[in-house]
Design a protein around this motif. Structure first.
Motif, mmCIF file in Angstrom:
data_model
loop_
_atom_site.group_PDB
_atom_site.id
_atom_site.type_symbol
_atom_site.label_atom_id
_atom_site.label_comp_id
_atom_site.label_asym_id
_atom_site.label_seq_id
_atom_site.Cartn_x
_atom_site.Cartn_y
_atom_site.Cartn_z
ATOM 1 N N TRP A 90 -2.671 -3.394 11.863
ATOM 2 C CA TRP A 90 -3.894 -3.326 11.048
ATOM 3 C C TRP A 90 -3.546 -3.413 9.557
ATOM 4 O O TRP A 90 -4.145 -4.179 8.803
ATOM 5 N N HIS A 91 -2.559 -2.633 9.150
ATOM 6 C CA HIS A 91 -2.127 -2.641 7.747
ATOM 7 C C HIS A 91 -1.557 -4.000 7.358
ATOM 8 O O HIS A 91 -1.881 -4.539 6.278
ATOM 9 N N LEU A 92 -0.709 -4.559 8.215
ATOM 10 C CA LEU A 92 -0.079 -5.844 7.890
ATOM 11 C C LEU A 92 -1.101 -6.980 7.818
ATOM 12 O O LEU A 92 -0.858 -7.992 7.152
ATOM 13 N N ALA A 93 -2.234 -6.796 8.507
ATOM 14 C CA ALA A 93 -3.304 -7.796 8.428
ATOM 15 C C ALA A 93 -4.108 -7.675 7.136
ATOM 16 O O ALA A 93 -5.002 -8.489 6.877
ATOM 17 N N GLY A 94 -3.781 -6.660 6.336
ATOM 18 C CA GLY A 94 -4.446 -6.501 5.039
ATOM 19 C C GLY A 94 -5.692 -5.650 5.073
ATOM 20 O O GLY A 94 -6.448 -5.618 4.084
ATOM 21 N N PHE A 95 -5.929 -4.924 6.153
ATOM 22 C CA PHE A 95 -7.135 -4.110 6.260
ATOM 23 C C PHE A 95 -6.860 -2.683 5.779
ATOM 24 O O PHE A 95 -5.756 -2.166 5.942
ATOM 25 N N PRO A 96 -7.870 -2.022 5.209
ATOM 26 C CA PRO A 96 -7.663 -0.662 4.684
ATOM 27 C C PRO A 96 -7.462 0.343 5.812
ATOM 28 O O PRO A 96 -7.973 0.163 6.929
ATOM 29 N N VAL A 97 -6.726 1.401 5.504
ATOM 30 C CA VAL A 97 -6.515 2.492 6.454
ATOM 31 C C VAL A 97 -7.043 3.786 5.846
ATOM 32 O O VAL A 97 -7.227 3.894 4.640
ATOM 33 N N ASP A 98 -7.285 4.755 6.709
ATOM 34 C CA ASP A 98 -7.751 6.068 6.281
ATOM 35 C C ASP A 98 -6.591 7.054 6.278
ATOM 36 O O ASP A 98 -5.586 6.875 6.991
ATOM 37 N N HIS A 99 -6.752 8.114 5.503
ATOM 38 C CA HIS A 99 -5.785 9.210 5.484
ATOM 39 C C HIS A 99 -6.543 10.526 5.513
ATOM 40 O O HIS A 99 -7.628 10.656 4.931
ATOM 41 N N GLY A 100 -5.980 11.497 6.219
ATOM 42 C CA GLY A 100 -6.546 12.842 6.216
ATOM 43 C C GLY A 100 -7.825 13.010 7.013
ATOM 44 O O GLY A 100 -8.548 13.993 6.811
ATOM 45 N N LYS A 101 -8.111 12.112 7.932
ATOM 46 C CA LYS A 101 -9.350 12.224 8.706
ATOM 47 C C LYS A 101 -9.194 13.227 9.847
ATOM 48 O O LYS A 101 -8.097 13.527 10.299
ATOM 49 N N GLU A 102 -10.333 13.739 10.332
ATOM 50 C CA GLU A 102 -10.341 14.783 11.354
ATOM 51 C C GLU A 102 -11.266 14.424 12.520
ATOM 52 O O GLU A 102 -11.729 15.317 13.238
#
Length: 541
Positions: A222-234
Motif C-alpha cells: 500500500w505504501h509503495l503504491a503511494g497511498f497514505p497510511v494511518d498511525h495510532g488508530k484503534e
C-alpha cells in the motif's frame, strides 16, 4: 555432567528420526537473521535463562545448540546442564558445518512460518488484489471491509485507512458481524505477505459465504503504491454477537472436519500432564493477550493464534511435541490447530470446554527463569540511582531499539553474552548498576559483572520500566554503545535509511522462500484435499 557433540550429518538425522528435538541457535537475534537453519529457534545466550523454560519446558528433552563456531553454544550448554537439562549437545563447527555439508541456510526471522505462507498461497491459489484495485474500490464506495490480521500494537504503528484490526485467529471468530451481507468483499492485510495470505485462506477454509482476498504485499505494498497510511488508530473488531458466534462455531466445525482437528477432554489433558516428564507438553492460550490477562488456565502460555502461526518458533522449539490449544468457545483454537497441522505438527489438540477445566487465574504470564531465585544481588531503587549521579556507571542490557527509544541518562548499552568485552568500555573504577526492561536480565547479569570486574555491581529494582514509572527523565538515541553486534532483527517499517528499498527487498525475500524450501527436506508442510476428513495422506514440501 557434560554436554555432547553432534556433526551436521548427525543433526540432519536427528531432525528426521521422529523423536523430540529442540534446535536452539544461541546467537543474538540480529546475527541469527543473517544466516541460520530452517528449524533453528532463536534463543540468544544473553536471554537463555528466560527463553529456555518457555521454548523447552521439559528438561529431559533432546536439545542441540548451535552458533557460528565462536563458542557461544558451549557456554549455553554449560548453562542448560547446570540447570538440569540432561540431553544437551552442541553442533560441531556450528553454522559452517551445515554449509559445508551442502544444506540450506536461510536469512530473516520466523522463516518456517513465512515460507509456509508462500506455500499456502501457491498450493491453495489464495486470491489477492493489488493495492491500487482496493484503493479504487474504497474511493467508489464499494461494499467491502478491510481486516488487518496483525496484533494491535503493529496495527497502531501503521495501518490502511479504514481497516479494522482483527488478528489472525480472530478472523473466523469475529468476521460474521463485520460484513453487511454475503456479498461484502473481505480484504485481509498484514504488514507484508504471510498473515494476509493465512488470514484470507482461513476465511476461505472456514467456508464463509463472502468473497475473500488477500491484499498483495500488505501495508508495505500500500505504501509503495503511494497511498497514505494511518498511525495510532484503534479500530478493533468487537467480540461476536450470539448470531456471529453461532456462525463462527459452524465455520470451525467445517474446518475441524476437513483438517482432522483433534479434541481433548479434561481426562485426556490430565493424562498428558502426567506424562509431561516423558513427552513435552505446551499449553497455549490462543485468545487475545487481554483475555489471557483477565483469566487463564494456570500453567498456560499466552500465544495468540495468529501470532502462533506467524512465529511458531518463538513459542514451541521442541519438534514432535504435544501442543494443546486453549480458548473459550473453541473457534480460535480450532482455526489455529488447522494451520499447525498443515505446518507439519502432528500432535495438536484443542481442549474442549476449556473454561471448565482446572484452575484459572488472573494476571500476567508467570514465566520461570532458570536460576533467578538463587541470585541474591545488591539492588538500587530508581530514586537512589538518580541520587548517585556520576558516582556509578549504568549498563542497559535491553534490546538496542528500546535503548534507543528511551534509556536512563548517561547509561551505556551492552549485550549480556558479550559482557567480557563490553565492560571495558565503561569508565574505570565506578560501581556498575545493571538495568533491563523489567530488571530480570539485569539481576542475571550482576554476578557475572562482579566476577569479570571485581567491582561492586547492583541491579536497578524493577528495571527501566520502574524508572519510567517513577517519572524520572529519559535520554533517547544510541548515545553510548559498547558493542556493534546486531542484537535484534528490526522490522522493515521501523528501519532507518532507504525504507522503500528495504520493503521491496523484504517482499522479494518472502516470495523467494517458496523456491528455497522446495530444495529442503526439513520443510514438512502438508496438503489436505477438500474432501479429506483427517491427516491420513500427506504431501511434503
Amino acid at each position: 555432567m557434560r554436554h555432547g557433540v553432534v556433526d551436521a550429518a548427525g543433526l540432519k538425522r536427528m531432525l528426521h528420526d521422529g523423536g523430540e528435538i529442540a534446535l536452539l541457535d544461541v546467537r543474538e537475534e540480529g546475527v541469527f537473521a543473517k544466516g541460520h537453519l530452517l528449524l533453528a529457534a532463536p534463543a540468544p545466550l544473553s536471554q537463555l535463562e528466560i527463553r529456555a523454560p518457555l521454548l523447552v519446558p521439559r528438561r529431559s528433552a533432546r536439545v542441540v545448540l548451535m552458533d557460528a563456531g565462536e563458542g557461544l553454544a558451549e557456554r549455553a550448554a554449560t548453562v542448560l546442564v547446570r540447570h538440569g537439562y540432561t540431553d544437551v549437545a552442541v553442533l560441531q563447527r556450528g553454522l559452517q558445518a551445515w554449509i559445508d555439508a551442502g544444506y540450506e541456510i536461510y536469512t530473516g526471522v520466523n522463516v518456517p512460518s513465512k515460507a509456509f505462507g508462500e506455500y499456502v498461497e501457491h498450493h491453495d491459489q489464495t486470491p489477492r488484489v493489488d493495492p491500487a484495485e482496493v484503493k479504487a474500490m474504497v474511493d467508489r464506495g464499494d461494499d467491502l471491509v478491510i481486516l488487518d490480521s496483525r496484533p494491535l500494537d503493529e496495527y497502531r504503528s501503521v495501518s490502511i485507512p479504514g481497516a479494522i484490526d482483527c488478528p489472525g485467529a480472530e478472523l473466523a471468530y469475529r468476521v460474521h458481524d463485520l460484513v453487511r451481507s454475503g456479498d461484502t468483499l473481505v480484504v485481509v492485510n498484514c504488514g507484508g505477505r504471510t498473515r494476509s495470505i493465512i488470514g484470507a485462506q482461513s476465511l476461505r477454509n472456514a467456508g464463509i459465504p463472502n468473497p475473500v482476498v488477500a491484499l498483495k504485499n500488505g501495508t508495505m505494498g500500500w505504501h509503495l503504491a503511494g497511498f497514505p497510511v494511518d498511525h495510532g488508530k484503534e479500530r478493533t473488531a468487537p467480540p461476536p454477537t450470539a448470531d456471529g458466534l453461532a456462525k463462527a462455531l459452524q465455520a470451525a466445525a467445517r474446518v475441524a472436519r476437513r483438517f482432522g482437528v483433534r479434541y481433548l477432554d479434561a481426562a485426556g489433558l490430565d493424562a498428558f500432564r502426567r506424562e509431561a516428564d516423558a513427552r513435552t507438553l505446551y499449553l497455549l492460550d490462543v485468545r487475545s493477550p487481554e483475555e489471557y490477562a483477565q483469566s487463564h488456565l494456570r500453567g498456560s502460555v499466552s500465544a495468540p493464534g495468529g501470532q502462533l502461526v506467524q512465529s511458531t518458533d518463538a513459542y514451541a522449539a521442541v519438534r514432535n511435541a504435544r501442543l494443546v490449544l486453549i480458548d473459550d468457545h473453541g473457534v480460535r483454537a480450532t482455526m489455529t490447530a488447522s494451520w499447525l497441522l498443515q505446518m507439519g505438527w502432528d500432535e495438536v489438540y484443542v481442549l474442549r470446554d476449556a473454561l471448565r477445566y482446572g484452575e484459572w487465574v488472573a494476571g500476567p504470564q508467570q514465566a520461570a527463569v532458570l536460576g533467578l531465585d538463587a541470585i541474591h544481588c545488591r539492588t538500587l531503587p530508581p530514586q537512589a540511582l538518580q541520587a548517585r549521579g556520576d558516582e556509578v556507571s549504568v549498563l542497559d542490557l535491553d534490546a538496542k531499539p528500546r535503548y534507543k527509544a528511551g534509556h536512563i541518562p548517561g547509561a551505556w548499552h551492552g549485550i549480556r553474552a558479550n559482557l567480557a568485552a563490553n565492560l571495558g568500555r565503561l569508565p574505570a573504577g565506578r560501581p556498575i548498576v545493571a538495568t533491563s526492561a523489567d530488571g530480570v536480565l539485569a539481576r542475571l547479569a550482576v554476578p557475572e559483572i562482579e566476577a569479570l570486574t571485581g567491582i561492586a555491581a547492583y541491579a536497578l529494582e524493577g528495571g527501566t520500566q520502574a524508572w519510567r514509572a517513577a517519572g524520572l527523565p529519559l535520554e533517547q538515541g544510541e548515545t553510548r554503545l559498547t558493542d556493534d553486534t546486531d542484537d535484534v532483527w528490526v522490522k522493515v517499517h521501523d528501519r532507518a535509511g532507504n525504507r522503500d528499498q528495504a520493503m521491496k527487498d523484504y517482499l522479494s525475500w518472502e516470495v523467494d522462500l517458496l523456491t528455497q524450501i522446495g530444495r529442503d527436506d526439513d520443510a514438512r508442510f502438508r496438503r489436505f484435499p477438500a474432501a479429506q476428513q483427517g491427516p491420513t495422506t500427506k504431501e511434503t514440501a
